[in-house]
Structures are given as C-alpha cells and as structure tokens.
Design an enzyme around this catalytic site. Structure first.
Site, short mmCIF file in Angstrom:
data_model
loop_
_atom_site.label_atom_id
_atom_site.label_comp_id
_atom_site.label_asym_id
_atom_site.label_seq_id
_atom_site.Cartn_x
_atom_site.Cartn_y
_atom_site.Cartn_z
N GLY A 14 0.67 -1.33 -0.09
CA GLY A 14 -0.15 -0.21 -0.09
C GLY A 14 0.70 1.24 -0.10
N ASN A 16 0.97 3.62 -2.09
CA ASN A 16 0.19 4.69 -2.87
C ASN A 16 -1.01 5.18 -1.66
OD1 ASN A 16 0.54 5.83 -5.28
ND2 ASN A 16 0.36 3.58 -6.13
N ARG A 66 -17.16 -14.05 -6.30
CA ARG A 66 -16.91 -12.44 -6.29
C ARG A 66 -18.11 -11.67 -6.02
NH1 ARG A 66 -13.03 -10.28 -9.27
NH2 ARG A 66 -12.57 -12.28 -10.61
N MET A 91 -5.40 -6.13 -6.08
CA MET A 91 -5.15 -7.00 -7.41
C MET A 91 -6.10 -8.06 -7.51
SD MET A 91 -2.16 -5.71 -7.77
CE MET A 91 -1.36 -6.89 -9.00
N LEU A 94 -12.80 -5.66 -9.81
CA LEU A 94 -14.35 -5.42 -9.28
C LEU A 94 -15.37 -5.93 -9.96
CD1 LEU A 94 -13.50 -1.88 -7.89
CD2 LEU A 94 -13.30 -3.89 -6.62
N HIS A 110 -2.34 3.43 -12.47
CA HIS A 110 -1.83 2.15 -13.12
C HIS A 110 -0.48 2.87 -13.47
CE1 HIS A 110 -1.71 -1.34 -15.61
NE2 HIS A 110 -1.16 -0.70 -16.50
#
Length: 204
Positions: A14, A16, A66, A91, A94, A110
């Site tokens: 993490g 970012n 999911r 990773m 969605l 990205h």
C-alpha cells in the site's frame, strides 16, 4: 464543511495508500481516510493503517464467489460513509455490481500511460516494447480492466540503461504525486465527463 471520506482498497504494502495518508496529514489533500480494506489478511498495508489509527478491515476473497465478496465490501464502505473509493494496489477485478454501486466514484492508478500496457507488469511491457516514455495514469474504474476515463497522467522518460526495477521506482515516485492530485481533482467537482474525456470546468 464536511471532509470527503475515502475508502482505500489494497492487497499488499500500500505505498500509494501511505502517500495519500501523508498528503492528508501534510494538508495537501482535504479529505480523511474512512476505511482501509484488504482482501488479504497478511497485507502490510493493513498493519500500516492500524499503526496510523485508521479503521482497517480484512475481507478475505479466497474461496468466495466474487459477488458475495464484493457485496460485503460494498456494505462495509457504505457503513463507513465512504464518498470516494481509491484502489491502491488492489489486485482483484471489481465486479460490475461493485462499479455500479459507486458510479464515477472509484479511482485507480496504473503504472503506464494508458491505454498502453494495461494489466500486470506494465513496466516490463513498456521496456519490451522499446518506448521512450512510460508513466502513470489516474483513471476512473469501469467494468473493464484499466479502461475508465483518464483523470490525469504523468510521463516518465525511459533511459537506455533502465531495467524493470529502476523504471518502476521512477514511475512509483510520480504515482505518489499523481494520486493525490487526481483525488483532489475529483473531489473538487470542477469537471465533467464528455464521452471518454475528463474536462475541467472553466472559471466563470
């Protein structure tokens, strides 16, 4: 005035997320982190969030459908009153249901100048292709991989001596700047989306 509440999704260290948290602490970003959620219990980013006194949650994805997993994520983000969802090394793709739950309120960063080199190993893709500039892209998330409307991009030159590690580090330094800027742009509300274009509103 109520500060915008961010929900951070991560799967690893993490970096970012930490850059966003540092920007908030330094007053460069007028927001607060309402929730940090990881799909992996051992993600270092979870421990980092807890050390900063932030609300951190683990919602394991392994072995679950999911739709079921994402429904729990949506519920947790809504429970925490999240205004904007920020993917920080999350990773996992969605589901359409997740994207539709937060329309134009999910951001990702990205490590390429999209639409070039989507998906994994973008830096390696850039080197293999022989580009002279790489970079990073802050974009809205839609139902397709690395495809949503671009909010901003920062280019990074590629040097002859670059390997994947060296290029990745220079791109990451720009990611840490770009994500804060991109979040601020979206939270300002001073834009509209025209087709695939992010358009800043002109001053009156």
């Amino acid at each position: 005035m109520k500060k915008a509440r961010l929900g951070i999704l991560l799967s690893g260290r993490g970096s970012n997320f930490l850059a966003i948290a540092d920007s908030i602490a330094a007053g460069r970003l007028d927001a607060e982190i309402a929730a940090v959620i990881s799909n992996k219990a051992d993600a270092p980013g979870v421990a980092a969030a807890q050390e900063r006194g932030l609300a951190a949650f683990v919602i394991e994805a392994k072995g679950r459908k999911r739709a079921e997993h994402d429904a729990e994520m949506i519920a947790k983000l809504r429970e925490q009153g999240v205004d904007l969802v920020c993917l920080a090394g999350y990773m996992r793709l969605l589901s359409p249901e997740f994207v539709q739950a937060f329309p134009e309120r999910i951001l990702n960063i990205h490590p390429s100048l999209l639409p070039a080199f989507p998906g994994l190993d973008a830096q390696r893709q850039a080197l293999d292709y022989g580009v002279q500039f790489a970079g990073c892209t802050v974009h809205f998330v839609d139902e397709q991989l690395d495809h949503g409307v671009i909010v901003l991009q920062k280019p990074v030159p590629v040097f002859e001596e670059d390997d994947e590690h060296a290029l990745s580090l220079r791109i990451l330094a720009q990611e840490h700047l770009a994500y804060t800027e991109g979040i601020a742009r979206v939270l300002s509300g001073e834009y509209h989306v025209a087709g695939r274009r992010y358009v800043k509103k002109r001053p009156a």
